[in-house]
Design an enzyme around this catalytic site. Structure first.
Site, mmCIF file in Angstrom:
data_model
loop_
_atom_site.group_PDB
_atom_site.id
_atom_site.type_symbol
_atom_site.label_atom_id
_atom_site.label_comp_id
_atom_site.label_asym_id
_atom_site.label_seq_id
_atom_site.Cartn_x
_atom_site.Cartn_y
_atom_site.Cartn_z
ATOM 1 C CE LYS A 85 -4.273 0.735 2.546
ATOM 2 N NZ LYS A 85 -4.889 0.578 3.860
HETATM 3 C C1 E4P Z 1 -8.293 1.557 4.025
HETATM 4 O O1 E4P Z 1 -7.469 0.868 3.514
HETATM 5 C C2 E4P Z 1 -8.127 2.240 5.311
HETATM 6 O O2 E4P Z 1 -7.383 1.385 6.159
HETATM 7 C C3 E4P Z 1 -9.415 2.513 6.025
HETATM 8 O O3 E4P Z 1 -10.535 2.085 5.290
HETATM 9 C C4 E4P Z 1 -9.521 3.870 6.589
HETATM 10 O O4 E4P Z 1 -10.742 3.989 7.265
HETATM 11 P P1 E4P Z 1 -11.039 5.168 8.311
HETATM 12 O O5 E4P Z 1 -11.277 6.423 7.539
HETATM 13 O O6 E4P Z 1 -12.285 4.715 9.020
HETATM 14 O O7 E4P Z 1 -9.848 5.261 9.218
#
Ligand code: E4P
Length: 218
Positions: A85
């Site tokens: 990522k």
């Molecule tokens: C995605 O890969 C992120 O880890 C996640 O969905 C972020 O979510 P949040 O905005 O609830 O922290």
């Protein structure tokens, strides 16, 4: 539609995997920091990969291209299912292209606009992660972004998969599916909320009460 669990909590990952409900996992540095304590995050990453046989997104924490690529290669070395990522920055896009060219799948994260999603596709990203809930948090329309990216990717034939992220409740999941997201990533709480319906609970209660009047056993 692929359903990923957005957590690094091993207990929750086991619970969902035991039910055969999830296709993969997404993590981020904040999620890891919640569970790691004194453990080496790499150990947790490996444990996750051993539980779930599907794409496991692990995020780099470097912000400079070369270091991102170096970290990405190390993360990819943990297990064959790792998806690296990277954040949607100029360096992140360059790192994405380099990792993709060397055969490592990439999830480009922290996407908040269609123009960003376009560049992620041009960089060959395997997944783009638009953050729906965080756009809603600032009075935007997160779902609109999923719709627009779908239109552009389909219109121009980009193969990058739309991974709807920052989903906070069941309606987010349903709307993402209706708009053609390829994958949704959700916190454990939302996964189990998807199963809940008051009519299921009251219906089951009534069925069992009626059965009890028979005073027999199966
Ligand atoms: C995605 O890969 C992120 O880890 C996640 O969905 C972020 O979510 P949040 O905005 O609830 O922290």
């Amino acid at each position: 539609m692929k359903l990923f669990l957005d957590t690094a909590d091993i207990g929750e990952i086991r619970r969902a995997a035991d039910a055969g409900l999830i296709d993969g996992i997404t993590t981020n540095p904040s999620l890891i920091s919640k569970v790691a304590g004194s453990r080496d995050p790499k150990e947790i990453y490996l444990e996750i990969c051993e539980i779930v046989d599907g794409p496991i997104s692990l995020e780099v924490v470097a912000i400079e291209r070369t270091q991102m690529v170096e970290e990405g290669r190390k993360l990819a070395g943990i297990h064959e299912n790792v998806v690296v990522k990277v954040p949607l920055t100029e360096d992140g896009l360059k790192a994405c292209r380099e990792l993709i060219n060397s055969g490592i799948p990439v999830n480009v994260t922290l996407c908040f606009s269609v123009s960003q999603a376009l560049l992620a596709a041009k960089a060959g990203a395997t997944y783009i992660s638009p953050f729906v809930g965080r756009i809603d948090d600032i009075s935007g329309e997160g779902m609109q972004l999923i719709h627009q990216i779908r239109q552009i990717y389909d219109g121009y034939g980009y193969a990058t998969e739309i991974l709807a992220a920052s989903l906070r409740h069941p309606l987010h999941v349903v709307e993402s599916m209706m708009l053609g997201a390829d994958c949704c990533t959700i916190p454990p709480k939302v996964l189990w909320q998807l199963a809940k319906h008051p009519l299921t609970d009251s219906g089951l209660e009534a069925f069992l009460a009626d059965w009890d009047t028979l005073e027999v056993e199966l």
